[in-house]
Every structure is written in structure tokens, then in C-alpha cells.
Design a protein around this motif. Structure first.
Motif, short mmCIF file in Angstrom:
data_model
loop_
_atom_site.label_atom_id
_atom_site.label_comp_id
_atom_site.label_asym_id
_atom_site.label_seq_id
_atom_site.Cartn_x
_atom_site.Cartn_y
_atom_site.Cartn_z
N LYS A 1 23.29 -56.89 -4.24
CA LYS A 1 23.33 -56.42 -2.87
C LYS A 1 24.53 -55.54 -2.58
N TYR A 2 25.68 -55.91 -3.16
CA TYR A 2 26.92 -55.24 -2.75
C TYR A 2 27.45 -54.27 -3.80
N ARG A 3 26.85 -54.24 -4.99
CA ARG A 3 27.30 -53.35 -6.05
C ARG A 3 28.81 -53.37 -6.25
N LEU A 4 29.38 -54.57 -6.22
CA LEU A 4 30.81 -54.72 -6.42
C LEU A 4 31.13 -54.55 -7.91
N THR A 5 32.27 -53.94 -8.21
CA THR A 5 32.72 -53.85 -9.60
C THR A 5 33.22 -55.23 -10.03
N ILE A 6 32.61 -55.79 -11.06
CA ILE A 6 32.96 -57.15 -11.46
C ILE A 6 33.24 -57.22 -12.95
N MET A 7 34.31 -57.91 -13.30
CA MET A 7 34.57 -58.26 -14.70
C MET A 7 34.52 -59.77 -14.79
N MET A 8 33.64 -60.27 -15.64
CA MET A 8 33.40 -61.71 -15.69
C MET A 8 33.58 -62.25 -17.10
N VAL A 9 34.47 -63.20 -17.25
CA VAL A 9 34.59 -63.93 -18.51
C VAL A 9 33.70 -65.16 -18.39
N THR A 10 32.82 -65.37 -19.34
CA THR A 10 31.89 -66.49 -19.19
C THR A 10 31.45 -67.06 -20.54
N HIS A 11 31.01 -68.32 -20.49
CA HIS A 11 30.39 -68.95 -21.65
C HIS A 11 28.89 -69.05 -21.48
N GLY B 1 23.12 -66.89 -21.10
CA GLY B 1 21.89 -66.57 -20.39
C GLY B 1 22.17 -65.81 -19.11
N PHE B 2 23.16 -66.31 -18.36
CA PHE B 2 23.51 -65.68 -17.09
C PHE B 2 24.08 -64.28 -17.34
N ALA B 3 24.96 -64.17 -18.34
CA ALA B 3 25.55 -62.88 -18.66
C ALA B 3 24.46 -61.87 -19.04
N ALA B 4 23.51 -62.34 -19.84
CA ALA B 4 22.43 -61.45 -20.29
C ALA B 4 21.60 -60.99 -19.11
N ASP B 5 21.42 -61.89 -18.18
CA ASP B 5 20.56 -61.67 -17.05
C ASP B 5 21.13 -60.67 -16.05
N ILE B 6 22.44 -60.70 -15.89
CA ILE B 6 23.03 -60.06 -14.72
C ILE B 6 23.89 -58.84 -15.06
N SER B 7 24.37 -58.75 -16.32
CA SER B 7 25.38 -57.74 -16.64
C SER B 7 24.76 -56.37 -16.89
N ASP B 8 25.56 -55.33 -16.61
CA ASP B 8 25.20 -53.98 -17.06
C ASP B 8 25.63 -53.81 -18.51
N ARG B 9 26.72 -54.50 -18.86
CA ARG B 9 27.26 -54.34 -20.20
C ARG B 9 27.94 -55.65 -20.59
N VAL B 10 27.86 -55.96 -21.88
CA VAL B 10 28.51 -57.16 -22.39
C VAL B 10 29.48 -56.75 -23.50
N LEU C 1 36.42 -57.32 -8.66
CA LEU C 1 36.49 -58.78 -8.62
C LEU C 1 36.53 -59.32 -10.05
N LEU C 2 37.50 -60.19 -10.30
CA LEU C 2 37.62 -60.79 -11.63
C LEU C 2 37.15 -62.24 -11.55
N LEU C 3 36.23 -62.60 -12.42
CA LEU C 3 35.71 -63.97 -12.43
C LEU C 3 36.07 -64.60 -13.77
N ASP C 4 37.00 -65.55 -13.74
CA ASP C 4 37.50 -66.14 -14.99
C ASP C 4 36.85 -67.50 -15.22
N GLU C 5 35.78 -67.53 -15.97
CA GLU C 5 35.07 -68.77 -16.31
C GLU C 5 34.78 -69.61 -15.07
N VAL C 6 34.23 -68.97 -14.05
CA VAL C 6 34.09 -69.64 -12.75
C VAL C 6 33.07 -70.77 -12.76
N THR C 7 32.25 -70.87 -13.80
CA THR C 7 31.30 -71.98 -13.83
C THR C 7 31.65 -73.03 -14.89
N SER C 8 32.74 -72.79 -15.64
CA SER C 8 33.05 -73.67 -16.78
C SER C 8 33.44 -75.09 -16.37
N ALA C 9 34.03 -75.24 -15.17
CA ALA C 9 34.48 -76.57 -14.76
C ALA C 9 33.44 -77.27 -13.88
#
Lengths: 273, 223
Positions: A214-224, A227-236, A187-195
Motif C-alpha cells: 500500500k505504501y511502497r516504503l523502502t524496506i530492508m529486512m533481515v529475516t529467517h 517463505g515470507f521473504a520469497a513472498d514479499i521481496s523485490d530482491r533477496v 525502514l529497517l526490520l531486524d529479525e522482527v518475527t524471530s522472537a
């Protein structure tokens, strides 16, 4: 440098139980003369959550767009072991045709900054469209799948509403359900909270948190949202000028960045908060 | 000088109403051709085949830049020299359908281009085929903004049907002219043609607007 463009250097498939779910090998992306990504190497493991951060123009959104929307000018991208940007012809890799690309991209889902829901369809209709038209599910099966996902993102009560009647946070949750209805491996998340307005960002990040935990989905997330990235990511991965300047576990990268550019970026973001 | 004769007007009314039916048929058939062909012309300009796109583009420009009456003449009188022998009706329908297809293709094109880029990207992200992308996502959204233009050309094609009289299609204008020649009276038939056109055009324009609102609501674009 020339040998980087020699396709025989790249394997036809990535094998083995440890093979990455997504693999960029020496990937180059240009728009005309402008080189946006230059020799990108990035592996994402199955079930891994990778956040991509960096200043605007650093090429971070391009990383996602190459998987889903655009062609590349050099290197090879693999998804689940099979080449996506290329295909095998007579034992050799050749650039993918549009049919190969479409088939490969069926394994990938994407959510956008501006949701891009289909305005003439209800929330349910949006989530059923791909499964019915592309995967060939029956209407009944697609409806059940869509309703399960709308339930998961907390939008089941709004299933019959059109996007125009939903708030930004609600639209984005429907968009996540729509992407998941295709049962993507990535799943690719492209700045999904920016707007989104600040008060509804939480409802979207909660859904993403659920997907990760819960679902251990492979996710690549671009974000600003650091805090959220730090909280949730395996790698940044910190992108700068079309390259990965620095990457690591969020605890290391955020609290103890090694590179000067990373330090500058993180302190600029921090002071802006 | 201005001596309107009601008995004459009533006498020719049935003939004019019969011709009105022909006019409506001509406008309807021509518009049906234009609706379908216009979409083909609009989509042809979006294919990746450069040559096809260029040829269609120039063709549309050519049709839009020459008079309709010339095109009607051309199909009917020049066609036979190329082995294309058509009845006035067929020739007229082809000419008027083609002419308005060129205009409608521009309306469709505008509507399609007004659909945000993000919608195309969402279609790609769902792996929708090109066909599904157009028929299920793009065209339904391109339709509402195009409807006003499409309605204008519906009234337009109706008002242009008198041009078919030049090749002898028995529509309203042709019939009124024939009545005038037979009776040496033009005041009543020509005036009545004007009134008939008005009585159809005005409600049609209003109906188009109602239809537009209905479609928007149907597609969930407005509440």
C-alpha cells in the motif's frame, strides 16, 4: 587496496532521478580485528523491498546496524543521495560527526527483534515520543499521527496499554507504528518475527505486507522466514562471510540458486522447516 | 543504679524535640545535595571524556574509602586555611552531602547500567538527543531499581547526622550531650535520642517501600 580508502574517489552526492535510496559503496565494518563486512556494495531503490538472508555470523544484521547504530571503517554510505557515514567539508568528504549522523538517521526507522518499546510509556506514548521530542510536532498533531498509525497496525484499541500488558506480536506492531511515526524514508526490520510465538507471526507479517503493497516504503529486512521473504521481496540478498554471495529476484534465488553456498543454506533451512 | 526520672525526661523533651527539627533539617538538606550531586557524579562517569571520567571515578572512590567524620573535620577545620570559612551548618551540609553523593552516584550508576541495551538503541533509532535519551527514557527506567538503595541512604544520612555534633551543629546528639553535661544525667537524654531516632527511622523505611511501589505503578512497570 589503498585507493579504496581514498575518500576523493567517492562522489559528494548521488544525483539523478534513478539514484538509489540507500547505497553502500565499498563499506567495511570491523570489530577490533574481526572483519564483519568487507567491501560491501549494495544499492536499494526507492520503494524497493530487499530481504537479507544468510547464516548467523554472515554480517546480515550488521548491514542494518551500520545504517542506524554503528560507525563504519571504510567506504561511504549514502541515504537519499546524501552521504550518511560522511559529510562534506570544504568540497571533501570527511567522517560524519554525531550531529550529522543523528540528522541523517532521522530519515531512517528501525524495528528490532526484541521490540525495545519504552516500558514506562503507553503504546500511544511510545509512538508520540519521537515526533514530539525530535520533530517538534505539537502533542495534538503527534497524537493524531500516532493514532492513525496504531489504527493501521490494528492496535488502536490498546493505545493506552503499557508494553508489559501486550503480547509479543502486539508489541512489535506498536514498534512498527513508532518507527513509522517519524515518517522515515527507509525502514529497517531486524529479525522482527524471530522472537515471536509462531501463532502471532502472521499478524506482524500482515502489517509489513501492507507497508510494501500500500505504501511502497523502502524496506530492508533481515529475516529467517524464507517463505515470507520469497513472498514479499523485490530482491533477496544472500550473505555469506561478510559478503553478498548471491542476490536476485526471490523466484530465481529460491528456486534456482546458482552458488553452492546458497544451495547448501537453502536446503539446510528447508530441511529444518 | 537504674533510676529513670520521668519528670526530668519531660523537662528536657521540648529541647530535644527542637533539636530533632535541626536533625531533620540537616538530613533533608544533606540528602537534597546528595541527590542532585550524586546524579551529576554518575553522569560525569558516562561521558566520553576519559580524563573527566577517571577523575570523578577516583574522587568517588576516595570519598567512599575515608570516614565521614574525617571529611566533616576537614571541611570545617582545614577549609579556612584555603580561605574557605564556613559556619558549622554549611560545612556540615557540604561534607555530608558530598559523602552521600558519592554513595548515591553508585546507586544511580547501577540503575542506569540495569537499563537494557535495546532501550539505548531504540533512542538512537528515534534520533532522540542525548539529553532526551537520559531524561525521558533512561533515568525513568533507572529510577525504580535505584529507589531501594536511595531509601537506604536516606535513613543512613539521618542516622549519620550525629557526626555533625563534632563541629558543634546543634542537632540531637549535640543537644543531648549538652543536657547531660549541664545536669550530670545522661541516661534520659541519650535514651530519648535513641527512641526519637527509632521512631523516625522505622516509619521512614516503610514509607520508602510504599513510595517505591507507587513509582513502579506510576511508570507502568507493575500492574
Amino acid at each position: 587496496m589503498k585507493d579504496l580508502h581514498d575518500l576523493s574517489r567517492y562522489p559528494l552526492r548521488l544525483e539523478g532521478p534513478d539514484r538509489p535510496m540507500v547505497s553502500f559503496r565499498n563499506v567495511t565494518k570491523r570489530y577490533g580485528d574481526l572483519v564483519v563486512l568487507d567491501g560491501l556494495n549494495l544499492d536499494v531503490a526507492e520503494g524497493e523491498m530487499v530481504s537479507i538472508i544468510g547464516p548467523s555470523g554472515s554480517g546480515k544484521t550488521t548491514v542494518l546496524r551500520m545504517l542506524m547504530l554503528e560507525r563504519i571503517q571504510g567506504g561511504v554510505i549514502y541515504v537519499d543521495g546524501a552521504p550518511l557515514s560522511h559529510m562534506e567539508r570544504g568540497g571533501k568528504l570527511v567522517p560524519a560527526n554525531s550531529r550529522h549522523l543523528r540528522a541523517g538517521r532521522e530519515q531512517i526507522g528501525m524495528c528490532f527483534q526484541h521490540f525495545n518499546l519504552f516500558p514506562h510509556m503507553t503504546a500511544l506514548g511510545n509512538c508520540m515520543e519521537g515526533p514530539v521530542q525530535v520533530l517538534g510536532l505539537s502533542k495534538q498533531a503527534a497524537r493524531e499521527r500516532a493514532e492513525d498509525l496504531l489504527e493501521m497496525v490494528g492496535m488502536i484499541d490498546k493505545r493506552d496499554e503499557h508494553p508489559a500488558r501486550l503480547s509479543g506480536g502486539q508489541q512489535q506492531r506498536v514498534a512498527i507504528a513508532r518507527a513509522l511515526a517519524m515518517r522515515p524514508k527507509v525502514l529497517l526490520l531486524d529479525e522482527v518475527t524471530s522472537a515471536l510465538d509462531p501463532e502471532v507471526i502472521g499478524e506482524v507479517t500482515e502489517v509489513i505486507r501492507k507497508l510494501v503493497q500500500k505504501y511502497r516504503l523502502t524496506i530492508m529486512m533481515v529475516t529467517h522466514q524464507m517463505g515470507f521473504a520469497a513472498d514479499i521481496s523485490d530482491r533477496v540478498c544472500f550473505f555469506y562471510d561478510g559478503r553478498i554471495e548471491e542476490e536476485g529476484a526471490p523466484a530465481d534465488l529460491f528456486s534456482n540458486p546458482q552458488k553452492e553456498r546458497t544451495q547448501q543454506f537453502l536446503s539446510a533451512v528447508k530441511s529444518a522447516d | 543504679m537504674f533510676d529513670w526520672k520521668w519528670d526530668f525526661a519531660f523537662e528536657i523533651l521540648p529541647r530535644l524535640l527542637g533539636a530533632t527539627l535541626n536533625t531533620l533539617m540537616a538530613a533533608g538538606a544533606g540528602y537534597a545535595i546528595a541527590l542532585v550531586l550524586g546524579l551529576v557524579l554518575a553522569l560525569a562517569q558516562r561521558t566520553p571524556v576519559r580524563l573527566l571520567t577517571a577523575v570523578v571515578r577516583e574522587g568517588v572512590e576516595f570519598i567512599r574509602s575515608t570516614p565521614l567524620v574525617l571529611q566533616i573535620f576537614f571541611v570545617f577545620y582545614v577549609g579556612p586555611q584555603f580561605g574557605l570559612r564556613l559556619s558549622p551548618w554549611t560545612a556540615g551540609m557540604i561534607a555530608i552531602g558530598l559523602h552521600y553523593a558519592a554513595y548515591l552516584s553508585e546507586v544511580y550508576r547501577g540503575g542506569i547500567e540495569a537499563v537494557p541495551k535495546g532501550q539505548w538503541e531504540a533512542c538512537t533509532a528515534l534520533s532522540l538527543s542525548t539529553r532526551d535519551t537520559y531524561t525521558r527514557i533512561i533515568i525513568p527506567q533507572a529510577l525504580p531499581p535505584a529507589l531501594a538503595g536511595m531509601g537506604n541512604y536516606l535513613v543512613g544520612i539521618f542516622k549519620d547526622t550525629p557526626m555533625l555534633s563534632v563541629i558543634g551543629v546543634a542537632e540531637l546528639m549535640h543537644t543531648a550531650n549538652a543536657i547531660g553535661s549541664e545536669h550530670y544525667r545522661f541516661l534520659e537524654p541519650i535514651t530519648m535520642v535513641g527512641v526519637i531516632f527509632l521512631m523516625i527511622s522505622l516509619p521512614a523505611a516503610a514509607l520508602v517501600r510504599l513510595f517505591e511501589t507507587w513509582v513502579r505503578r506510576k511508570l507502568g512497570m507493575i500492574r
